[in-house]
Design a protein around this motif. Structure first.
Motif, PDB file in Angstrom:
ATOM      1  N   LEU A  80       0.832  -1.210   0.000  1.00 16.43           N
ATOM      2  CA  LEU A  80       0.000   0.000   0.000  1.00 16.43           C
ATOM      3  C   LEU A  80       0.864   1.258   0.000  1.00 16.43           C
ATOM      4  CD1 LEU A  80      -2.841   1.150   0.049  1.00 16.43           C
ATOM      5  CD2 LEU A  80      -2.776   1.018   2.536  1.00 16.43           C
ATOM      6  N   VAL A  81       1.930   1.268   0.780  1.00 15.84           N
ATOM      7  CA  VAL A  81       2.845   2.421   0.816  1.00 15.84           C
ATOM      8  C   VAL A  81       3.469   2.626  -0.560  1.00 15.84           C
ATOM      9  CG1 VAL A  81       4.994   3.288   1.821  1.00 15.84           C
ATOM     10  CG2 VAL A  81       3.284   2.214   3.283  1.00 15.84           C
ATOM     11  N   ASN A  82       3.905   1.536  -1.196  1.00 18.60           N
ATOM     12  CA  ASN A  82       4.503   1.640  -2.530  1.00 18.60           C
ATOM     13  C   ASN A  82       3.470   2.085  -3.563  1.00 18.60           C
ATOM     14  OD1 ASN A  82       7.009   0.872  -1.569  1.00 18.60           O
ATOM     15  ND2 ASN A  82       6.652  -1.284  -1.984  1.00 18.60           N
ATOM     16  N   PHE A  83       2.229   1.631  -3.426  1.00 21.81           N
ATOM     17  CA  PHE A  83       1.168   2.037  -4.343  1.00 21.81           C
ATOM     18  C   PHE A  83       0.965   3.549  -4.287  1.00 21.81           C
ATOM     19  CE2 PHE A  83      -3.342   3.036  -5.027  1.00 21.81           C
ATOM     20  CZ  PHE A  83      -3.499   2.569  -6.326  1.00 21.81           C
ATOM     21  N   VAL A  84       0.914   4.089  -3.087  1.00 21.41           N
ATOM     22  CA  VAL A  84       0.730   5.542  -2.923  1.00 21.41           C
ATOM     23  C   VAL A  84       1.937   6.287  -3.471  1.00 21.41           C
ATOM     24  CG1 VAL A  84       0.486   7.388  -1.219  1.00 21.41           C
ATOM     25  CG2 VAL A  84      -0.823   5.282  -0.960  1.00 21.41           C
ATOM     26  N   ARG A  85       3.132   5.784  -3.180  1.00 24.53           N
ATOM     27  CA  ARG A  85       4.356   6.437  -3.647  1.00 24.53           C
ATOM     28  C   ARG A  85       4.451   6.403  -5.174  1.00 24.53           C
ATOM     29  NH1 ARG A  85       8.563   3.425  -1.342  1.00 24.53           N
ATOM     30  NH2 ARG A  85       7.996   4.375   0.630  1.00 24.53           N
ATOM     31  N   ASP A  86       4.089   5.280  -5.799  1.00 26.32           N
ATOM     32  CA  ASP A  86       4.155   5.158  -7.256  1.00 26.32           C
ATOM     33  C   ASP A  86       3.192   6.108  -7.955  1.00 26.32           C
ATOM     34  OD1 ASP A  86       6.067   3.228  -6.935  1.00 26.32           O
ATOM     35  OD2 ASP A  86       4.702   1.533  -7.288  1.00 26.32           O
ATOM     36  N   ARG A  87       2.092   6.440  -7.299  1.00 25.64           N
ATOM     37  CA  ARG A  87       1.124   7.373  -7.878  1.00 25.64           C
ATOM     38  C   ARG A  87       1.515   8.826  -7.642  1.00 25.64           C
ATOM     39  NH1 ARG A  87      -4.223   7.415  -6.312  1.00 25.64           N
ATOM     40  NH2 ARG A  87      -4.662   8.234  -8.359  1.00 25.64           N
ATOM     41  N   GLY A  88       2.604   9.064  -6.914  1.00 26.75           N
ATOM     42  CA  GLY A  88       3.053  10.434  -6.679  1.00 26.75           C
ATOM     43  C   GLY A  88       2.588  11.009  -5.357  1.00 26.75           C
ATOM     44  N   GLY A  89       2.024  10.187  -4.511  1.00 26.75           N
ATOM     45  CA  GLY A  89       1.550  10.640  -3.210  1.00 26.75           C
ATOM     46  C   GLY A  89       2.535  10.343  -2.103  1.00 26.75           C
ATOM     47  N   GLU A  90       2.119  10.655  -0.902  1.00 25.96           N
ATOM     48  CA  GLU A  90       2.954  10.409   0.269  1.00 25.96           C
ATOM     49  C   GLU A  90       2.116   9.686   1.315  1.00 25.96           C
ATOM     50  OE1 GLU A  90       5.839  12.952   3.254  1.00 25.96           O
ATOM     51  OE2 GLU A  90       4.727  13.959   1.679  1.00 25.96           O
ATOM     52  N   ALA A  91       2.592   8.536   1.760  1.00 26.03           N
ATOM     53  CA  ALA A  91       1.861   7.726   2.734  1.00 26.03           C
ATOM     54  C   ALA A  91       2.391   7.992   4.136  1.00 26.03           C
ATOM     55  CB  ALA A  91       1.990   6.250   2.405  1.00 26.03           C
ATOM     56  N   HIS A  92       1.489   8.364   5.024  1.00 27.18           N
ATOM     57  CA  HIS A  92       1.823   8.558   6.435  1.00 27.18           C
ATOM     58  C   HIS A  92       1.088   7.473   7.217  1.00 27.18           C
ATOM     59  CE1 HIS A  92       3.843  12.360   5.791  1.00 27.18           C
ATOM     60  NE2 HIS A  92       2.861  12.682   4.981  1.00 27.18           N
ATOM     61  N   ILE A  93       1.711   6.303   7.272  1.00 30.78           N
ATOM     62  CA  ILE A  93       1.118   5.152   7.939  1.00 30.78           C
ATOM     63  C   ILE A  93       2.157   4.609   8.916  1.00 30.78           C
ATOM     64  CG2 ILE A  93       0.098   2.871   7.632  1.00 30.78           C
ATOM     65  CD1 ILE A  93      -0.460   3.684   4.693  1.00 30.78           C
TER      66      ILE A  93
END
Length: 116
Positions: A36-49
């Motif tokens: 999930l963290v990589n999915f968000v990062r690949d889309r250009g977002g930032e995951a705070h989990i």
């Protein structure tokens, strides 16, 4: 999207996030998944989990950002005060979503009334 009650929310999270523009994703430890963290990062977002305690390499989340997640958690607690929603009385997805919309509107109107 509506998932079965026994299903983990992180299994459907990529589908939900895929419909939104990339941005900052704040979630609790239940969503701790490198996929999930990589999915968000690949889309250009930032995951705070934050990571679960059993994970060796810990990710940190800014406390001020993580506190904002509490607003969403409190809204869900208010929704669960409606028995029809908490017990998932409606078996059809359309009826359940309509009940959620009505309960959300009622909560929103209460908040507007109490604002000076």
């Amino acid at each position: 999207l509506i998932t079965p009650g026994q299903a983990s929310d992180k299994t459907i999270a990529p589908q939900l996030l895929g419909a939104l523009p990339p941005g900052c994703v704040i979630a609790d430890r239940g969503y701790d998944s490198m996929a999930l963290v990589n999915f968000v990062r690949d889309r250009g977002g930032e995951a705070h989990i934050p990571t679960q305690s059993r994970v060796r390499i810990q990710r940190s989340v800014p406390p001020s950002l993580y506190r904002q997640r509490n607003l969403v958690e409190r809204f869900f607690c208010k929704l669960k005060q409606f028995r029809r929603i908490a017990t998932r009385f409606e078996k059809h997805a359309d009826n359940f979503m309509a009940a959620l919309a009505l309960a959300s509107a009622r909560i929103w109107m209460r908040a507007i009334e109490s604002t000076p």
